[in-house]
Design a protein around this motif. Structure first.
Motif, PDB file in Angstrom:
ATOM      1  N   GLY A  77      34.479  50.673  58.007  1.00 25.36           N
ATOM      2  CA  GLY A  77      33.484  49.571  57.567  1.00 25.36           C
ATOM      3  C   GLY A  77      32.980  50.367  56.045  1.00 25.36           C
ATOM      4  N   GLU A  78      32.974  51.933  55.680  1.00 25.97           N
ATOM      5  CA  GLU A  78      31.879  52.519  55.176  1.00 25.97           C
ATOM      6  C   GLU A  78      32.618  52.923  53.721  1.00 25.97           C
ATOM      7  OE1 GLU A  78      29.800  56.082  56.650  1.00 25.97           O
ATOM      8  OE2 GLU A  78      31.233  56.019  55.947  1.00 25.97           O
ATOM      9  N   ILE A 114      44.380  54.319  46.428  1.00 26.58           N
ATOM     10  CA  ILE A 114      43.638  53.855  46.865  1.00 26.58           C
ATOM     11  C   ILE A 114      44.569  52.505  47.016  1.00 26.58           C
ATOM     12  CG2 ILE A 114      41.751  51.708  47.050  1.00 26.58           C
ATOM     13  CD1 ILE A 114      40.418  54.753  45.441  1.00 26.58           C
ATOM     14  N   PHE A 115      45.069  51.920  45.412  1.00 32.73           N
ATOM     15  CA  PHE A 115      46.499  51.111  45.296  1.00 32.73           C
ATOM     16  C   PHE A 115      47.023  50.809  46.644  1.00 32.73           C
ATOM     17  CE2 PHE A 115      49.323  48.867  43.156  1.00 32.73           C
ATOM     18  CZ  PHE A 115      48.693  48.225  43.008  1.00 32.73           C
ATOM     19  N   TRP A 116      47.990  52.103  46.691  1.00 25.76           N
ATOM     20  CA  TRP A 116      49.048  52.180  47.567  1.00 25.76           C
ATOM     21  C   TRP A 116      48.433  52.263  48.850  1.00 25.76           C
ATOM     22  CZ3 TRP A 116      53.432  49.867  45.418  1.00 25.76           C
ATOM     23  CH2 TRP A 116      53.357  50.520  44.195  1.00 25.76           C
ATOM     24  N   ASP A 171      39.829  47.273  47.051  1.00 32.86           N
ATOM     25  CA  ASP A 171      39.439  47.911  46.077  1.00 32.86           C
ATOM     26  C   ASP A 171      37.652  46.965  45.775  1.00 32.86           C
ATOM     27  OD1 ASP A 171      38.746  48.350  43.535  1.00 32.86           O
ATOM     28  OD2 ASP A 171      39.622  47.020  42.419  1.00 32.86           O
ATOM     29  N   VAL A 172      36.538  48.313  45.443  1.00 34.05           N
ATOM     30  CA  VAL A 172      34.951  47.662  45.511  1.00 34.05           C
ATOM     31  C   VAL A 172      35.264  48.035  43.673  1.00 34.05           C
ATOM     32  CG1 VAL A 172      33.056  47.848  45.980  1.00 34.05           C
ATOM     33  CG2 VAL A 172      34.517  48.513  47.606  1.00 34.05           C
ATOM     34  N   GLU A 173      35.146  48.322  43.103  1.00 41.18           N
ATOM     35  CA  GLU A 173      35.323  48.728  41.341  1.00 41.18           C
ATOM     36  C   GLU A 173      36.245  49.536  41.696  1.00 41.18           C
ATOM     37  OE1 GLU A 173      31.854  50.635  38.907  1.00 41.18           O
ATOM     38  OE2 GLU A 173      30.804  49.646  40.914  1.00 41.18           O
ATOM     39  N   PHE A 177      36.072  52.545  46.706  1.00 41.74           N
ATOM     40  CA  PHE A 177      36.701  51.510  47.618  1.00 41.74           C
ATOM     41  C   PHE A 177      36.141  51.357  49.095  1.00 41.74           C
ATOM     42  CE2 PHE A 177      38.069  55.711  48.907  1.00 41.74           C
ATOM     43  CZ  PHE A 177      37.988  55.935  50.567  1.00 41.74           C
ATOM     44  N   ARG A 178      36.216  50.239  49.450  1.00 43.91           N
ATOM     45  CA  ARG A 178      36.024  50.228  50.855  1.00 43.91           C
ATOM     46  C   ARG A 178      37.231  51.083  52.031  1.00 43.91           C
ATOM     47  NH1 ARG A 178      34.409  46.499  55.668  1.00 43.91           N
ATOM     48  NH2 ARG A 178      36.246  45.251  54.697  1.00 43.91           N
ATOM     49  N   ASN A 179      36.723  51.535  52.880  1.00 40.48           N
ATOM     50  CA  ASN A 179      37.231  51.218  54.332  1.00 40.48           C
ATOM     51  C   ASN A 179      37.797  49.913  55.545  1.00 40.48           C
ATOM     52  OD1 ASN A 179      39.193  52.437  56.283  1.00 40.48           O
ATOM     53  ND2 ASN A 179      38.316  53.800  57.231  1.00 40.48           N
TER      54      ASN A 179
END
Length: 703
Positions: free
Chosen positions: A419-420, A472-474, A479-481, A509-511
């Motif tokens: 959630g962070e 992050i992508f893979w 993706d936040v920004e 990014f957000r988990n």
């Protein structure tokens, strides 16, 4: 027919009826009194001068508690051979029996049958406060004995001495028993008992008598032998985990050794022990090496064979937890006993006493609960995610590599909870010299430039951002920004890349998983790698790209070059086209469902780079300066006369200056210019002077 009673009969009736009426009236009053005073102390009751009559049970209890406080505040006064000494009753455990006294007060007038209660009531009518209950309470004579022993030593000139041992210059010295004047403890206890519940409390003259010690010389001798054994050799206290070993030398043991006579007065013994203060004083300089701060559990990635004992090889590159440890402090309270136990052991060794200190911020259980189980930034078995750069090179490139490495090191090991969100800019902050960043090239406007802009601090960190965005992508994380580079850089995956600046653009990014995400980074001389670990629940990530479209042609970008003559240009790069592209991320869930995300980006063209003189920069150029005038190209004046030379210079806004003559053996150059400064082809500011030298024929033949 009626008959009148005689006078004697009437008198007789009155005599009989009057007592009955009085009894009846008293009964009514008694009943009313009991009804109105059912929960109160009845009339005529007091305790220790405190009137309780008419008080409710709670009021009476508070009154008795106040009485106890008053009695506890009046000190017990003792005279020991002329010395006045005082202690408060509470020091010897004084306790007034409030509940017992309260129960007795409440019971007054309520005991027995109704007839008995009525008779008690009749006997107390109009007689209030005359039933004085005796005070009752307790105290602890054992507590008094401790004071008597102290007073015996302080207030009596020749007190008895039971004996003991001492240590002088490292040697055990016996202290033999000696008779003396002592306090008669039994008689003193009786005197205190007699006045404890008396508020007037007259001073107690403490009785004394000649007292012979009970301890024998043989017992002192035995204590000396035991003491000598305790301090004869060093004592070692140790522990295996953590590995600690502390040696207490004999001189420290001797300084800490103490003796005390203990036991009942008729059968005393010499007890040997170790005092804490000398032991702590010895340990204090070593405390930093002996005590341990808490250690957080650490999540590490097995990177090579043998890391933290991991086998088999397929576990390399997987997360592992190094256990936490609670802080350890010296257990000072247990230290003297530990020393004594070791000193009496044959090996003269024992365990070092520890107590738990502060707990770790992240325990082993906490780390396990994070759920960081596997590599999640992976796709189709490809290596992810690594980007490469040219190693070595000039200072600018070395600074760029340094910045990439520094950014990776700062972020390595970061844990992002479920959630962070994680922001590189929030985490690292501005890239500054104080943080170790250096100036290097950065995209500024339509070009990569170095190194006068604030953007050049930390130049190159966008390569780290691109590498991390690929991870992050893979991973399928939210993706936040992110913002791709304005210019396409061929070493990055087209459309799957990100730039970084301060205060923006940022990479966030957000988990969005149920487990924590662990960010691992690494770097070499020519690469940087980012891997993400966690548990995404078995999702699979795929990507697609559209065809390039909406091409745009490169435009001219002018670079100032003061060495280029006005009107001339030097094309240093032909530039490349720009285009628009869309990237799709397809996430497949274990149940077969899919989601597709898309990002569209337009790459600007790389400009055609043209070098011109600064005076010819266009007005929209960031370095345009309207005060810069184009310089003049100095013409070649060799072999011409002054008039022609002056005209030629005037045509380009330059001034002719006669600097003198120089000999020449060529008659055709007599009176003509043979040398000039600045030379032909040079650039000179407007109205600058050009010095010339004229030839003076010397008459030679030039042979």
């Amino acid at each position: 027919m009626s008959r009148k009673l005689s006078r004697a009969s009437r008198i007789a009736i009155i005599v009989v009826a009057a007592p009955i009426a009085l009894v009846a009236l008293a009964s009514v009053v008694f009943a009313l009194d009991r009804m109105s005073n059912g929960g109160e102390v009845l009339g005529g009751i007091s305790v220790g001068g405190v009137e309780l009559t008419g008080l409710s049970e709670n009021q009476a209890r508070r009154a008795l508690q106040d009485l106890e406080a008053e009695m506890a505040a009046v000190p017990l006064v003792f005279e020991v051979q002329g010395t006045r000494l005082e202690i408060l009753p509470t020091a010897v455990g004084f306790d007034l029996d409030e509940e017992g006294l309260l129960a007795e007060a409440m019971q007054q007038g309520r005991a027995g049958g109704l007839g008995g209660q009525f008779r008690w009531w009749l006997s107390h009518m109009g007689n209030r406060g005359d039933a004085r209950l005796e005070l009752a309470g307790t105290w602890n004579p054992e507590l008094l004995l401790g004071y008597l022993g102290t007073w015996e030593q302080e207030a009596i000139a020749d007190p008895p001495f039971e004996g003991g041992i001492t240590v002088q210059n490292g040697a055990v010295v016996p202290l033999n028993p000696e008779p003396g004047t002592g306090i008669d403890r039994e008689a003193t206890v009786a005197l205190v008992d007699a006045v404890m519940l008396d508020l007037s409390r007259e001073p107690i003259v403490v009785p004394t008598a000649l007292v012979s010690p009970k301890l024998s010389l043989a017992q002192v001798g035995t204590a000396v032998a035991r003491a000598e054994n305790l301090i004869s050799e060093a004592v070692v206290l140790s522990r295996l985990n953590p590995d600690v070993q502390v040696r207490f030398p004999p001189e420290v043991l001797a300084a800490a050794l103490r003796s005390e006579v203990v036991g009942p007065p008729d059968a005393p013994e010499i007890e040997l022990s170790f005092a804490l203060d000398p032991l702590v004083e010895f340990l204090d300089p070593q405390r930093a090496e002996i005590e341990f701060q808490p250690v957080d559990a650490e999540i590490v990635i097995r990177q090579a064979p043998g890391d933290i004992g991991v086998e088999p090889a397929e576990q390399w590159g997987m997360p592992a937890i190094i256990p936490s440890r609670t802080g350890l402090l010296i257990d000072e309270e247990a230290l003297p006993a530990a020393i004594q136990a070791a000193a009496t052991a044959r090996s003269r060794t024992g365990p070092f006493p520890y107590k738990e200190g502060a707990p770790p911020d992240l325990s082993t259980e906490d780390a396990e609960a994070l759920g960081i189980r596997e590599l999640i930034s992976d796709h189709d078995g490809d290596v992810c995610c690594t980007t490469f750069f040219t190693p070595g090179g000039d200072e600018k490139n070395l600074n760029r590599i340094h910045n990439i490495h520094l950014m990776a090191d700062l972020i390595n090991g970061t844990i992002v909870l479920p959630g962070e969100s994680f922001s590189i800019n929030d985490f690292v902050g501005p890239r500054t010299e104080e943080k170790g960043f250096r100036r290097a090239g950065a995209i500024i406007g339509p070009i990569i430039d170095c190194c006068d802009s604030p953007a050049n601090w930390g130049g190159g960190v966008s390569q780290f951002a691109t590498t991390m965005f690929n991870a992050i992508f893979w991973s399928g994380l939210e993706d936040v920004e992110h913002t791709p580079h304005t210019l396409y850089i061929s070493r990055y995956p087209e459309g799957i890349e990100a730039t970084l600046g301060w205060p923006g653009p940022d990479l966030v990014f957000r988990n969005n998983t149920d487990s924590a995400v662990y960010i691992w980074t690494g770097h070499t001389d020519d690469s940087v790698t980012v891997k993400l670990y966690g548990d995404t629940g078995g999702i699979e990530v795929a990507a697609e790209r559209s065809e390039r479209r909406n091409y745009t042609e490169p435009f001219d970008y002018f670079d100032p070059d003061p060495d280029i003559a006005p009107g001339e240009q030097d094309v240093t790069s032909q530039g490349t086209q720009g285009w628009t592209i869309t990237v799709y991320r397809i996430i497949t869930f274990p149940d077969g469902s899919e989601t597709t995300e898309s990002w569209m980006w337009r790459y600007h063209p790389w400009p055609r780079r043209v070098s011109v003189h600064p005076c010819e920069l266009p007005e929209d150029h960031p370095e345009y300066d309207p005060n810069i005038q184009c310089p003049s190209l100095v013409p070649d004046l060799f072999g011409i006369g002054p008039s022609q030379a002056a005209n030629r210079l005037a045509a380009v806004n330059l001034i002719l200056v006669n600097a003198g003559t120089e000999p020449t053996n060529n008659p055709d150059l007599d009176g003509k210019i043979v040398r000039q400064s600045p030379g032909p082809g040079s650039l000179a500011d407007r109205n600058a002077e050009v010095q010339v030298w004229y030839g003076e024929y010397s008459g030679g033949d030039g042979g």
